[in-house]
Design a protein around this motif. Sequence first.
Motif, short mmCIF file in Angstrom:
data_model
loop_
_atom_site.label_atom_id
_atom_site.label_comp_id
_atom_site.label_asym_id
_atom_site.label_seq_id
_atom_site.Cartn_x
_atom_site.Cartn_y
_atom_site.Cartn_z
N UNK A 1 0.85 -1.16 0.05
CA UNK A 1 0.11 -0.11 0.10
C UNK A 1 0.82 1.19 0.00
N UNK A 2 1.75 1.22 0.79
CA UNK A 2 2.78 2.40 1.02
C UNK A 2 3.56 2.70 -0.33
N UNK A 3 3.87 1.68 -1.00
CA UNK A 3 4.63 1.69 -2.37
C UNK A 3 3.57 1.94 -3.64
N UNK A 4 2.29 1.61 -3.46
CA UNK A 4 1.38 1.66 -4.56
C UNK A 4 1.63 0.54 -5.55
N UNK A 5 1.93 -0.76 -4.88
CA UNK A 5 2.24 -1.83 -5.83
C UNK A 5 0.95 -2.62 -5.67
N UNK A 6 0.44 -3.06 -6.74
CA UNK A 6 -0.68 -3.97 -6.92
C UNK A 6 -0.25 -5.63 -7.05
N UNK A 7 -0.95 -6.15 -6.61
CA UNK A 7 -0.66 -7.96 -6.71
C UNK A 7 -1.84 -8.99 -7.13
N UNK A 8 -1.40 -9.90 -8.01
CA UNK A 8 -2.06 -10.95 -8.48
C UNK A 8 -1.64 -12.15 -7.82
N UNK A 9 -2.42 -13.27 -8.00
CA UNK A 9 -1.92 -14.52 -7.68
C UNK A 9 -2.28 -15.49 -8.80
N UNK A 10 -1.71 -16.60 -8.80
CA UNK A 10 -1.86 -17.70 -9.76
C UNK A 10 -1.84 -18.88 -8.81
#
Length: 156
Positions: A12-21
Amino acid sequence: MTEATDLIVRATESGVTIATAESCTGGLIAAALTDVPGSSAVVDRGFVTYSNAAKMQMLGVREDTLKSHGAVSEEVAREMAEGALNRSGTALAVSVTGIAGPGGSEFKPEGRVCFGLAVKGGATQTETVEFGARGRAEVRRAACDRALNLLRSALP
C-alpha cells in the motif's frame, strides 16, 4: 504483525498491486492477503487454476510447456506468473504449482512446489522448494508462506 499484514502495508505504501496464480494452494495465498483489512487497495485478483485446462485458458500457459515439463515445473510456474501479471495489469504476480500430497512419484515427490514471481518491467524469477512429505495441509501452508515471502522480497 503477520507476514500478510506486513506485505499489505508495504505494498500500500509503495502503490504496488498484486495478483496470484495458484494451483496446489487452491486460493490460500489470496485468502491470506484478503484476510488483512485494507487489502482491497493492493490485491487485484487471484486465479485458482487447479487443472491444466484452467492454466491454459485463464493464464495462457502453453500446452507444449505442460506436455514437455508437466504442471509441476518451474517452466509452468513462470508462465502462470507471467500470465497473471499480463491478464491483471498488476505490478507483481506470484504463482504456485506443486504436489501437496498424498502421492507423488520418484521424479516429482510429494512436497515439491514450484514458484514464479513476475514483476512488471523485470525478469521473472522461479524456484523449486522441496517441503517433503509433511502432509497435504502442511505443504499447502508452507507453500502459502513462501509465496508471501516472495512477494514481500519484491517490494521496495
